[in-house]
Design an enzyme around this catalytic site. Structure first.
Site, PDB file in Angstrom:
ATOM      1  N   ASP A   1       0.878  -1.155   0.000  1.00  0.00           N
ATOM      2  CA  ASP A   1       0.000   0.000   0.000  1.00  0.00           C
ATOM      3  C   ASP A   1       0.929   1.221   0.000  1.00  0.00           C
ATOM      4  OD1 ASP A   1      -2.395   1.585   0.622  1.00  0.00           O
ATOM      5  OD2 ASP A   1      -1.504   1.791   2.610  1.00  0.00           O
TER       6      ASP A   1
ATOM      7  N   ASP B   1       0.022   5.187   0.822  1.00  0.00           N
ATOM      8  CA  ASP B   1      -0.201   6.151   1.904  1.00  0.00           C
ATOM      9  C   ASP B   1      -0.260   5.425   3.245  1.00  0.00           C
ATOM     10  OD1 ASP B   1      -0.634   8.516   0.239  1.00  0.00           O
ATOM     11  OD2 ASP B   1      -2.499   7.563  -0.361  1.00  0.00           O
TER      12      ASP B   1
HETATM   13  P1  B16 Z   1      -6.364  10.186  -3.584  1.00  0.00           P
HETATM   14  P2  B16 Z   1      -3.552   4.062  -0.053  1.00  0.00           P
HETATM   15  C1  B16 Z   1      -5.469   5.917  -0.126  1.00  0.00           C
HETATM   16  O1  B16 Z   1      -4.168   5.512  -0.421  1.00  0.00           O
HETATM   17  C2  B16 Z   1      -5.490   6.670   1.182  1.00  0.00           C
HETATM   18  O2  B16 Z   1      -5.303   5.770   2.238  1.00  0.00           O
HETATM   19  C3  B16 Z   1      -6.811   7.342   1.402  1.00  0.00           C
HETATM   20  O3  B16 Z   1      -6.782   8.113   2.583  1.00  0.00           O
HETATM   21  C4  B16 Z   1      -7.156   8.205   0.196  1.00  0.00           C
HETATM   22  O4  B16 Z   1      -8.435   8.777   0.330  1.00  0.00           O
HETATM   23  C5  B16 Z   1      -7.126   7.336  -1.061  1.00  0.00           C
HETATM   24  O5  B16 Z   1      -5.839   6.756  -1.202  1.00  0.00           O
HETATM   25  C6  B16 Z   1      -7.414   8.117  -2.305  1.00  0.00           C
HETATM   26  O6  B16 Z   1      -6.357   9.002  -2.508  1.00  0.00           O
HETATM   27  O7  B16 Z   1      -7.326  11.201  -3.126  1.00  0.00           O
HETATM   28  O8  B16 Z   1      -4.916  10.646  -3.566  1.00  0.00           O
HETATM   29  O9  B16 Z   1      -6.751   9.576  -4.911  1.00  0.00           O
HETATM   30  O10 B16 Z   1      -3.452   4.018   1.438  1.00  0.00           O
HETATM   31  O11 B16 Z   1      -4.472   3.031  -0.656  1.00  0.00           O
HETATM   32  O12 B16 Z   1      -2.199   4.105  -0.714  1.00  0.00           O
HETATM   33 MG    MG Z   2      -2.764   3.189   3.348  1.00  0.00          MG
END
Ligand code: B16
Ligand code: MG
Length: 213
Positions: free
Chosen positions: A9, A11
């Site tokens: 993953d 974030d």
């Molecule tokens: P974006 P991951 C996710 O990333 C985040 O955990 C989540 O908080 C966020 O809303 C989602 O990506 C969408 O991100 O707005 O940048 O498209 O943890 O799956 O890497």
């Molecule tokens: Mg994450």
């Protein structure tokens, strides 16, 4: 367990951008007078931008028009992108770079399985793009986490069996997605989800690829 692939993953696992996501959603929540703390933010971690706003509105029992919904989605992302504009190698979470180097030297394949549509930008800022043979992000899946598609596509692109891959996650939705896909899941850094995964480590410094060889 013979490990041939690692699926990360992004974030919250590779970089602490989860806090930036939180602050951007907090700005939107304040605007809508919705009470929103780090505790409520746990429900948003790992899910898509659109699903996140739906959950936030539900939390606050707020109803808005489609136009306002679209405008808030844009506003949240602009706030978020401004906050990560200076992201660089120094923001990579502890232990990540060492693990990527180690796994690469051992011929273990690596992929990203992220819900974020900003994943490629972030990886470029961090200088990590070239470590990954597959980058599956929010632009490439029909069904976001907690659906397992993102991780199944990652294993498929690496050409590996699910049983030979480990998924690293920090969020409830991501752990659920990986478990549904049949993966061994290591929860990283987030004690709130420690008991939901196959295993929990406080940080990537605690993961040793040799233990799974
Ligand atoms: P974006 P991951 C996710 O990333 C985040 O955990 C989540 O908080 C966020 O809303 C989602 O990506 C969408 O991100 O707005 O940048 O498209 O943890 O799956 O890497
Ligand atoms: Mg994450």
């Amino acid at each position: 367990m013979t490990i041939k692939g690692l699926i990360f993953d992004l974030d919250g696992v590779i970089v602490n951008t989860e806090h930036n996501h939180f602050l951007s959603w907090k700005a939107i929540a304040d605007k809508l007078s919705i009470s929103f703390t780090e505790r409520e933010n746990e429900q948003l971690k790992g899910i898509s931008r659109i699903d996140s706003l739906k959950v936030l509105l539900k939390m606050g029992k707020v109803e808005i028009s489609t136009n306002d919904f679209d405008a808030l989605i844009l506003e949240k992302n602009e706030h978020y992108l401004a906050s990560i504009a200076d992201l660089s190698e120094k923001d990579i979470l502890p232990g990540v770079k060492v693990l990527l180097e180690d796994a690469q030297s051992k011929g273990i394949k690596m992929a990203i399985g992220s819900s974020s549509k900003n994943a490629r930008f972030i990886l470029n800022q961090l200088g990590l793009t070239d470590y990954f043979e597959a980058i599956i992000d929010g632009n490439g899946v029909a069904h976001p986490k907690p659906h397992p598609e993102v991780f199944l596509n990652a294993a498929n692109e690496l050409g590996l069996e699910i049983a030979n891959c480990i998924v690293f996650e920090d969020a409830e939705s991501g752990i659920e997605a990986a478990l549904k896909g049949g993966f061994y899941v290591v929860a990283v850094g987030n004690p709130h989800v420690a008991d939901q995964a196959s295993e929990f480590i406080p940080s990537m410094l605690d993961f040793n690829v040799e233990d799974y060889a």
